[in-house]
Scaffold this motif. Structure first.
Motif, mmCIF file in Angstrom:
data_model
loop_
_atom_site.group_PDB
_atom_site.id
_atom_site.type_symbol
_atom_site.label_atom_id
_atom_site.label_comp_id
_atom_site.label_asym_id
_atom_site.label_seq_id
_atom_site.Cartn_x
_atom_site.Cartn_y
_atom_site.Cartn_z
ATOM 1 N N ARG A 1 -17.366 -51.681 60.980
ATOM 2 C CA ARG A 1 -18.637 -51.466 61.656
ATOM 3 C C ARG A 1 -18.346 -50.636 62.899
ATOM 4 O O ARG A 1 -17.963 -51.168 63.943
ATOM 5 C CB ARG A 1 -19.300 -52.804 62.001
ATOM 6 N N ALA A 2 -18.472 -49.318 62.739
ATOM 7 C CA ALA A 2 -18.101 -48.389 63.801
ATOM 8 C C ALA A 2 -19.283 -48.072 64.696
ATOM 9 O O ALA A 2 -20.414 -47.944 64.224
ATOM 10 C CB ALA A 2 -17.546 -47.096 63.198
ATOM 11 N N GLY A 3 -19.006 -47.953 65.993
ATOM 12 C CA GLY A 3 -20.029 -47.574 66.962
ATOM 13 C C GLY A 3 -19.398 -46.794 68.101
ATOM 14 O O GLY A 3 -18.171 -46.761 68.235
ATOM 15 N N ASP A 4 -20.210 -46.158 68.910
ATOM 16 C CA ASP A 4 -19.685 -45.393 70.038
ATOM 17 C C ASP A 4 -19.006 -46.282 71.066
ATOM 18 O O ASP A 4 -18.017 -45.900 71.679
ATOM 19 C CB ASP A 4 -20.816 -44.611 70.722
ATOM 20 N N ASP A 5 -19.538 -47.477 71.260
ATOM 21 C CA ASP A 5 -19.001 -48.358 72.291
ATOM 22 C C ASP A 5 -17.941 -49.319 71.777
ATOM 23 O O ASP A 5 -17.112 -49.797 72.544
ATOM 24 C CB ASP A 5 -20.126 -49.170 72.933
ATOM 25 N N GLN A 6 -17.956 -49.617 70.494
ATOM 26 C CA GLN A 6 -16.991 -50.560 69.940
ATOM 27 C C GLN A 6 -16.976 -50.469 68.422
ATOM 28 O O GLN A 6 -18.013 -50.250 67.807
ATOM 29 C CB GLN A 6 -17.351 -51.989 70.360
ATOM 30 N N THR A 7 -15.792 -50.624 67.863
ATOM 31 C CA THR A 7 -15.654 -50.721 66.410
ATOM 32 C C THR A 7 -15.037 -52.068 66.080
ATOM 33 O O THR A 7 -14.066 -52.483 66.721
ATOM 34 C CB THR A 7 -14.780 -49.587 65.857
ATOM 35 N N LEU B 1 -11.964 -46.874 76.093
ATOM 36 C CA LEU B 1 -12.050 -46.884 77.545
ATOM 37 C C LEU B 1 -12.716 -45.584 77.991
ATOM 38 O O LEU B 1 -12.539 -44.537 77.373
ATOM 39 C CB LEU B 1 -10.661 -47.001 78.161
ATOM 40 N N ARG B 2 -13.485 -45.649 79.083
ATOM 41 C CA ARG B 2 -14.197 -44.469 79.572
ATOM 42 C C ARG B 2 -14.038 -44.323 81.079
ATOM 43 O O ARG B 2 -13.974 -45.307 81.811
ATOM 44 C CB ARG B 2 -15.682 -44.559 79.215
ATOM 45 N N GLY C 1 1.927 -37.805 74.825
ATOM 46 C CA GLY C 1 2.709 -38.996 75.149
ATOM 47 C C GLY C 1 4.193 -38.758 74.934
ATOM 48 O O GLY C 1 4.600 -37.951 74.096
ATOM 49 N N ALA C 2 5.023 -39.469 75.706
ATOM 50 C CA ALA C 2 6.467 -39.281 75.625
ATOM 51 C C ALA C 2 6.980 -39.560 74.217
ATOM 52 O O ALA C 2 7.883 -38.896 73.727
ATOM 53 C CB ALA C 2 7.165 -40.187 76.631
ATOM 54 N N PHE C 3 6.402 -40.555 73.564
ATOM 55 C CA PHE C 3 6.716 -40.791 72.158
ATOM 56 C C PHE C 3 5.389 -40.843 71.427
ATOM 57 O O PHE C 3 4.681 -41.830 71.470
ATOM 58 C CB PHE C 3 7.478 -42.095 71.937
ATOM 59 N N ALA C 4 5.052 -39.756 70.797
ATOM 60 C CA ALA C 4 3.759 -39.693 70.114
ATOM 61 C C ALA C 4 3.906 -38.828 68.879
ATOM 62 O O ALA C 4 4.605 -37.830 68.885
ATOM 63 C CB ALA C 4 2.688 -39.120 71.037
ATOM 64 N N PHE C 5 3.264 -39.246 67.818
ATOM 65 C CA PHE C 5 3.251 -38.441 66.600
ATOM 66 C C PHE C 5 1.940 -37.681 66.494
ATOM 67 O O PHE C 5 1.580 -37.185 65.441
ATOM 68 C CB PHE C 5 3.487 -39.316 65.362
ATOM 69 N N ARG C 6 1.225 -37.574 67.622
ATOM 70 C CA ARG C 6 -0.019 -36.840 67.682
ATOM 71 C C ARG C 6 -0.164 -36.261 69.090
ATOM 72 O O ARG C 6 0.460 -36.755 70.016
ATOM 73 C CB ARG C 6 -1.220 -37.696 67.306
ATOM 74 N N ASP C 7 -0.965 -35.216 69.258
ATOM 75 C CA ASP C 7 -1.077 -34.532 70.545
ATOM 76 C C ASP C 7 -1.762 -35.371 71.610
ATOM 77 O O ASP C 7 -1.444 -35.273 72.789
ATOM 78 C CB ASP C 7 -1.845 -33.210 70.392
ATOM 79 N N HIS C 8 -2.725 -36.177 71.206
ATOM 80 C CA HIS C 8 -3.439 -36.998 72.167
ATOM 81 C C HIS C 8 -4.005 -38.237 71.464
ATOM 82 O O HIS C 8 -4.167 -38.237 70.247
ATOM 83 C CB HIS C 8 -4.581 -36.224 72.835
ATOM 84 N N ILE C 9 -4.254 -39.247 72.271
ATOM 85 C CA ILE C 9 -4.881 -40.459 71.744
ATOM 86 C C ILE C 9 -5.987 -40.877 72.704
ATOM 87 O O ILE C 9 -5.899 -40.643 73.910
ATOM 88 C CB ILE C 9 -3.884 -41.622 71.550
ATOM 89 N N THR C 10 -7.034 -41.453 72.163
ATOM 90 C CA THR C 10 -8.086 -42.038 72.975
ATOM 91 C C THR C 10 -7.753 -43.508 73.155
ATOM 92 O O THR C 10 -7.606 -44.249 72.170
ATOM 93 C CB THR C 10 -9.464 -41.871 72.302
ATOM 94 N N LEU C 11 -7.580 -43.910 74.408
ATOM 95 C CA LEU C 11 -7.203 -45.286 74.699
ATOM 96 C C LEU C 11 -8.407 -46.204 74.610
ATOM 97 O O LEU C 11 -9.531 -45.818 74.943
ATOM 98 C CB LEU C 11 -6.582 -45.375 76.088
ATOM 99 N N GLY C 12 -8.145 -47.426 74.168
ATOM 100 C CA GLY C 12 -9.208 -48.406 74.053
ATOM 101 C C GLY C 12 -8.697 -49.791 74.375
ATOM 102 O O GLY C 12 -7.513 -49.993 74.636
ATOM 103 N N ASN C 13 -9.600 -50.738 74.357
ATOM 104 C CA ASN C 13 -9.266 -52.140 74.531
ATOM 105 C C ASN C 13 -9.318 -52.800 73.159
ATOM 106 O O ASN C 13 -10.312 -52.677 72.441
ATOM 107 C CB ASN C 13 -10.253 -52.812 75.494
#
Length: 197
Positions: free
Chosen positions: A122-128, A143-144, A156-168
């Motif tokens: 159940r995906a949403g803009d504020d929470q999934t 997080l916003r 990230g220093a160890f990342a398999f992708r260019d960027h990540i969106t951080l969340g709780n």
């Protein structure tokens, strides 16, 4: 190109917000690490097998931290997935077919036999919120910043992708009977992906 998959992934873990692994630290917050990567594959093809619409969760444990490797994991495929689609996805998601997932596969050398479980998202803009049968739940709330834009970690220093969106990730938990039972202490990620190999 032998395979290509695109969609959204959700990745909470047992660490607090700002998982140390993304910064190259070898140890998780608790001296160990457990996590999940839930893939909602919107489109994809593997050796001409269409895998669009597949949902798969990779749940794993590491004795120190994600970056330290030596992990044990299991793939959970959504119920109803056909055997040919599952057979196509399993080697890709375990890192045996190269591409970006090879890095994850090298850190989870022990894969327990895959299982099937109903995966509901159940995906949403504020929470999934998602459930993986009766073994786990995934919660990610992005997080916003003060302007409402998502908080992102670039390169990230160890990342398999260019960027990540951080969340709780609070509310996430798993209790696979053959792995460590765990709950998120707060770290979560959500990101669109388009991977190939």
């Amino acid at each position: 190109m032998a395979w290509q998959i695109a969609g959204t992934y959700y990745a909470p873990c047992s660490c607090k917000v700002g998982c140390p692994c993304t910064l190259g630290e070898l140890d998780g917050d608790q001296g160990w690490c457990s996590g999940v990567i839930l893939l909602d594959i919107r489109s994809g093809s593997i050796d001409q097998t269409d895998v669009s619409g597949a949902r798969v969760a990779l749940v794993a444990d590491w004795p120190r931290g994600f970056v330290s490797g030596n992990g044990t994991g299991r793939l959970y495929f959504d119920t109803g997935i056909s055997q040919d689609r599952r057979a196509a996805l399993e080697p890709v998601l375990s890192g045996k077919r190269g591409g970006i997932l090879e890095a994850i596969g090298s850190l989870v050398p022990t894969l327990l036999p895959a299982k099937e479980a109903p995966i509901e998202i159940r995906a949403g803009d504020d929470q999934t919120r998602a459930t993986v049968g009766d073994v786990g739940a995934v919660v990610v709330k992005p997080l916003r910043g003060p302007t409402g834009q998502p908080t992102r970690l670039q390169n990230g220093a160890f990342a398999f992708r260019d960027h990540i969106t951080l969340g709780n990730g609070l509310g996430t938990y798993f209790h696979d009977p053959e792995m460590r039972a765990w709950a998120s202490a707060g770290h979560g990620e959500v990101e669109e992906f388009d991977w190939s190999g």
